[in-house]
Scaffold this motif. Structure first.
Motif, PDB file in Angstrom:
ATOM      1  N   VAL A   1       1.432   5.044   0.758  1.00  0.00           N
ATOM      2  CA  VAL A   1       0.879   6.107   1.587  1.00  0.00           C
ATOM      3  C   VAL A   1       1.604   7.392   1.225  1.00  0.00           C
ATOM      4  O   VAL A   1       2.821   7.490   1.401  1.00  0.00           O
ATOM      5  CB  VAL A   1       1.070   5.792   3.082  1.00  0.00           C
ATOM      6  CG1 VAL A   1       0.445   6.899   3.934  1.00  0.00           C
ATOM      7  CG2 VAL A   1       0.463   4.449   3.424  1.00  0.00           C
TER       8      VAL A   1
ATOM      9  N   ARG B   1       0.856  -1.183   0.000  1.00  0.00           N
ATOM     10  CA  ARG B   1       0.000   0.000   0.000  1.00  0.00           C
ATOM     11  C   ARG B   1       0.895   1.237   0.000  1.00  0.00           C
ATOM     12  O   ARG B   1       1.803   1.337   0.821  1.00  0.00           O
ATOM     13  CB  ARG B   1      -0.888   0.006   1.245  1.00  0.00           C
ATOM     14  CG  ARG B   1      -1.876   1.152   1.264  1.00  0.00           C
ATOM     15  CD  ARG B   1      -3.018   0.838   2.208  1.00  0.00           C
ATOM     16  NE  ARG B   1      -2.530   0.550   3.558  1.00  0.00           N
ATOM     17  CZ  ARG B   1      -2.668   1.394   4.584  1.00  0.00           C
ATOM     18  NH1 ARG B   1      -3.264   2.538   4.434  1.00  0.00           N
ATOM     19  NH2 ARG B   1      -2.209   1.056   5.769  1.00  0.00           N
TER      20      ARG B   1
ATOM     21  N   LYS C   1       4.222   0.734   2.085  1.00  0.00           N
ATOM     22  CA  LYS C   1       4.073  -0.148   3.244  1.00  0.00           C
ATOM     23  C   LYS C   1       3.774  -1.561   2.770  1.00  0.00           C
ATOM     24  O   LYS C   1       2.831  -1.792   2.019  1.00  0.00           O
ATOM     25  CB  LYS C   1       2.903   0.332   4.128  1.00  0.00           C
ATOM     26  CG  LYS C   1       3.123   1.696   4.720  1.00  0.00           C
ATOM     27  CD  LYS C   1       1.961   2.088   5.608  1.00  0.00           C
ATOM     28  CE  LYS C   1       2.083   1.489   6.994  1.00  0.00           C
ATOM     29  NZ  LYS C   1       1.086   2.116   7.923  1.00  0.00           N
TER      30      LYS C   1
END
Ligand SMILES: [Zn+2]
Length: 60
Positions: free
Chosen positions: A32, A30, A50
């Motif tokens: 961010v 993911r 992440k």
């Protein structure tokens, strides 16, 4: 105006452990987006990739 730089951070080797003793496997990444910065006079965006983990035992 130049497009914003993307500064991408990855944390290698980070592995979580399941509290129930299950086996963790990678469950995608993911991204961010954290902040807009000014670097070398250019606009830059700090992106943290992440690693997500999923337990094969309990599914958490
Ligand atoms: Zn588990």
């Amino acid at each position: 105006m130049l497009p914003a730089l993307r500064v991408v951070i990855e944390v290698p080797g980070e592995r979580l452990e399941c509290a129930f003793g299950g086996v963790m496997h990678r469950h995608g990444v993911r991204e961010v987006e954290l902040v807009d910065l000014a670097v070398f006079g250019r606009l830059a965006r700090l992106v943290w990739r992440k690693q997500r983990w999923r337990c094969t035992g309990c599914g958490r």
